[in-house]
Write an enzyme that holds these catalytic residues in place. Structure first.
Site, PDB file in Angstrom:
ATOM      1  N   TRP A  70     -70.444 -25.733  25.175  1.00  0.00           N
ATOM      2  CA  TRP A  70     -69.084 -26.048  24.775  1.00  0.00           C
ATOM      3  C   TRP A  70     -68.321 -24.734  25.207  1.00  0.00           C
ATOM      4  O   TRP A  70     -68.864 -23.496  25.408  1.00  0.00           O
ATOM      5  CB  TRP A  70     -69.159 -25.997  23.486  1.00  0.00           C
ATOM      6  N   ASP A  75     -59.012 -34.668  16.492  1.00  0.00           N
ATOM      7  CA  ASP A  75     -60.311 -33.636  17.423  1.00  0.00           C
ATOM      8  C   ASP A  75     -61.514 -35.084  17.064  1.00  0.00           C
ATOM      9  O   ASP A  75     -61.760 -35.595  16.569  1.00  0.00           O
ATOM     10  CB  ASP A  75     -60.050 -32.067  16.198  1.00  0.00           C
ATOM     11  N   ASP A  87     -61.922 -24.834  24.335  1.00  0.00           N
ATOM     12  CA  ASP A  87     -61.680 -24.100  23.563  1.00  0.00           C
ATOM     13  C   ASP A  87     -61.913 -22.140  23.930  1.00  0.00           C
ATOM     14  O   ASP A  87     -61.148 -22.041  23.445  1.00  0.00           O
ATOM     15  CB  ASP A  87     -62.861 -24.244  21.903  1.00  0.00           C
TER      16      ASP A  87
END
Ligand code: DGJ
Length: 728
Positions: free
Chosen positions: A199, A478, A548
């Site tokens: 991530w 999402d 992100d």
């Protein structure tokens, strides 16, 4: 014709403009003869795929042909249960408890165009754009038919493969492994390129020499994942960005996958890709068919960059669909990093007003507009508006944004359910779970059971209702956790190991239904950033929020890695605030703007908080992007310098008409008394003159390619965009 069958020699030729893929029959085996640079003809399959006796540990399947062992042949679709003891592409259990399969040629057909893969995403082609070969192999004892499908995109230099199994026998077949592509090479002298990550640190380029035994990249997470992308390539040891042989495979699927290589005792390498066999079993009843997803295979002898451009061209034209596949997409502003959950209508309208002033075209409202969601602890599933925050509802807010002359977009996370939600109170069994076991939460949420059609239809109706009742031009879809305790209350015990794949089929059904009804809405997929950056998602939603991590320097690496397989037009890229929220780095707005201009440009901040100078620069970023977006999105990308290998990163984009050339140049850290570095262009017309728009310098294509543009590493986080126009 791209596909030719030589009946007398039993050879299939699949030719693209520059490549050939050749397969044929040796004895009863469907043998892989060749994949690479175009070869119009071979004398026989054996000439390309020779065989010789290797002794008793490579057994022979036919006494009449003692020289032939499946263990030493390159095979098109290796199955378990014969002398080939390498990793099979197919493994199943039959009514008598056995798991031996023997596939023999039954028939084949060649058709124009490309049939759709039922219920699955896949590349598409018009009648004259591609040809498809379907080879049917039959197992006599069980009466199953296996169809191997190859589509040849002649002009695009790509081939897709998929597999379908039809159970024509009387008993159930339990399929425990079914890969979509497997290719054997006589040499193992390759490096494997893959795109591992995490991530906020997606798709780092990894290059590793093949070694004896298996090398696997996979996902067991219920998503293609941040951790491993469903892409691998085998590159010759000497292959560079611009030259050399490379073979790519990319899976058109968004769930559990496996990909890798196996190097055997004879130094042969098997390259494969398909559904992850881990925790997978599919009960195929008599009369039923199972279709495995598609693999896109690309060979290039122009290095990693050559392979990337083939993928980019194919995905732009034959994978991404809908209104926005070929039209410039709006510059957006998203309120997530500007407000997180703390917003109301007034705040959102104020963000939009300021954005409108500098040329932004779309205001996106992110998480927190529904149920009682003021943090991430509740309300997923309760898709009704929070009137405390938005007293005029979504439709009222959308109208206000439209009145400003902007479009409005909305965030959803429709695959999830919060245990604290009305939906969970009503349907506690609608999430993936195993009765009597804990339900592990990730970000305080559980995963809805999309293997259950009632759940899918509920989501279609709920999301559809909102999209029908407000002026919504964009949806951010999402998905923020991976699957654990995978089980379905809806499926019987013997089908529990179908859950993860059935989930994906349910998701694809939901997406197909929604993108078909709302065909003017721009959909962007997201999974905690780029956790599902795969061709499966791109088939439904033509762009993905790349990561992100919105820091400009981190994005150099992430966007570089992503571009190995995926084109710039698919990458959401935003200018965010400094200090950056993920890595706390402070970078100038110029580099943030230039990095974001290499994707789908947007903002992820409140422009009201910028001072006049910063706002002016933000406006210039928007103007620059609008001038460049056609070149970046529809042109060809060349990676001229890698941040993984140097202190610099440079991209070049050549417009479709070849008249405009943009260079995006980044200097990561300053060097004292550093040396000059030269940006040498690729693939320009050496005879033509090119003029830089801002400084007016005129250079020939030959000079740009051979001498290059000299740059000094003067500042930390330096960036510069040069735009040259062809003069003659
Ligand atoms: C994860 C996404 O990647 C972010 O951009 C944002 O939409 C949050 N989810 C919202 O919860």
């Amino acid at each position: 014709m791209p596909i030719i069958y030589d009946e007398s020699k039993k050879i299939f030729y699949m030719h693209t403009k520059n490549t050939s893929y050749i397969a044929g029959f040796v004895s009863k085996y469907f043998v892989h003869a060749y994949w690479g640079k175009r070869v119009n003809e071979i004398p026989s399959v054996e000439a390309a795929a020779p065989y010789c006796p290797r002794g008793s540990f490579s057994a022979c399947g036919d006494k009449n042909e003692p020289y032939i062992s499946a263990d030493t042949l390159p095979l098109e679709f290796p199955v378990y249960g014969n002398p080939d003891l390498r990793s099979p592409a197919f493994h199943a259990e039959y009514y008598d408890g056995s798991s031996v399969t023997e596939l023999c040629y039954a028939s084949h057909k060649i058709i124009n165009g490309k049939p759709k893969l039922e219920g699955l995403p896949s590349a598409f082609a018009g009648e004259n754009e591609a040809q498809t070969l379907e080879v049917c192999l039959h197992d006599e004892k069980t009466d199953i038919d296996v169809y191997l499908t190859y589509t040849v995109f002649e002009e695009k230099d790509a081939i897709t493969r998929s597999v379908k199994v039809e159970n024509n026998g009387k008993s159930v077949v339990n399929i425990s492994k079914i890969l979509s592509a497997s290719v054997d090479f006589y040499s193992a002298d390759f490096d494997m390129i893959s795109l591992p990550g995490a991530w906020g640190r997606e798709r780092r380029v990894q290059r590793t020499p093949l070694s004896r035994g298996a090398m696997i990249v996979d996902s067991k997470r219920g998503a293609s994942s941040h951790q491993m992308n469903p892409f691998i390539a085998l590159a010759d040891k000497k292959t560079t960005e611009n030259s050399g042989d490379i073979y790519g495979m990319n899976f058109v699927y968004s769930g559990n996958f496996t990909a890798g290589t196996e190097v055997d005792q004879y130094g042969m390498a098997r390259m494969f890709m398909g559904l992850n066999p881990f925790d997978f079993n599919w009960r195929l009843e008599s009369g039923e068919t199972f279709t495995a997803p598609e693999v896109v295979m690309v060979y290039s002898n122009s290095g990693i960059g050559g392979m990337s451009r083939i993928y980019h061209n194919l995905y732009r034209n034959n994978l991404c669909r809908g209104k926005y596949a070929k039209t410039p997409r709006p510059v957006l502003i998203n309120n997530w990093e500007a407000t997180y959950f703390d917003f109301n209508e007034e705040k959102i309208v104020n963000i939009a007003k300021k954005a409108k002033e500098i040329g932004v075209e779309l205001m996106v409202l992110d998480d927190g507009w529904f149920g009682s969601r003021n943090n991430d602890k509740s309300s997923l599933g309760d898709w009704f508006v929070n009137e405390t925050k938005l007293p005029n509802g979504i439709s009222g807010l959308a109208e206000k944004i439209e009145a400003l002359g902007m479009k409005f977009g909305l965030w959803f996370e429709p695959e999830m359910i919060s245990p604290v939600s009305r939906l969970y109170e009503m349907h506690p069994d609608w999430c993936l779970h195993v009765p009597g076991r804990a339900r592990s939460e990730g970000r305080n949420q559980l995963v809805l059971d999309y293997s259950n059609k009632d759940v899918c239809d509920y989501i279609i109706n709920t999301v559809g209702e909102i999209l029908r009742n407000a002026k919504i031009s964009y949806v951010k879809w999402d998905m923020n956790r991976h699957m654990t305790e995978i089980g379905s209350a809806y499926l019987p015990a013997e089908r529990q190991r179908e859950t993860a794949h059935r989930y994906m089929l349910g998701l694809y059904y939901v997406l197909e239904t929604l993108v078909t009804e709302f065909d003017t809405v721009l959909f962007e997929s997201c999974s905690g950033g780029g956790g599902r950056f795969d061709p499966g998602m791109l088939y439904y939603m033509p762009q993905t929020w790349t990561s992100d991590n919105s820091d400009a320097i981190e994005r150099l690496y992430i966007q570089y890695g992503t571009s190995i397989a995926y084109p710039a037009i698919t990458m959401g890229a935003h200018v965010s605030a400094v200090p950056n929220h993920q890595v706390h780095r402070v970078t100038p707005i110029e580099i943030r703007g230039d990095v974001a201009a290499m994707g789908q440009f947007g903002f992820e901040l409140d422009l009201n908080r910028l001072n006049a100078d910063e706002l002016q620069k933000a406006k210039e970023c928007v103007e620059q992007y609008k001038n460049l977006r056609n070149i970046v999105h529809f042109g060809d990308m060349y990676r001229l310098a890698s941040p993984f290998e140097s202190n610099h990163a440079v991209w070049q984009f050549i417009s479709e008409d070849k008249n405009s050339v943009a260079f995006f140049c980044f200097n990561i850290l300053a060097e004292v008394n550093g040396k000059y570095w030269f940006i040498k262009a690729e693939n320009l017309d050496p005879e033509s003159m090119y003029k830089e728009k801002e400084c007016g310098i005129e250079l020939s294509g030959a000079a740009l390619m051979n001498i290059g543009l000299p740059i000094m590493s003067e500042s930390d986080f330096g960036s510069r965009v040069y735009l040259f126009e062809k003069m003659n």
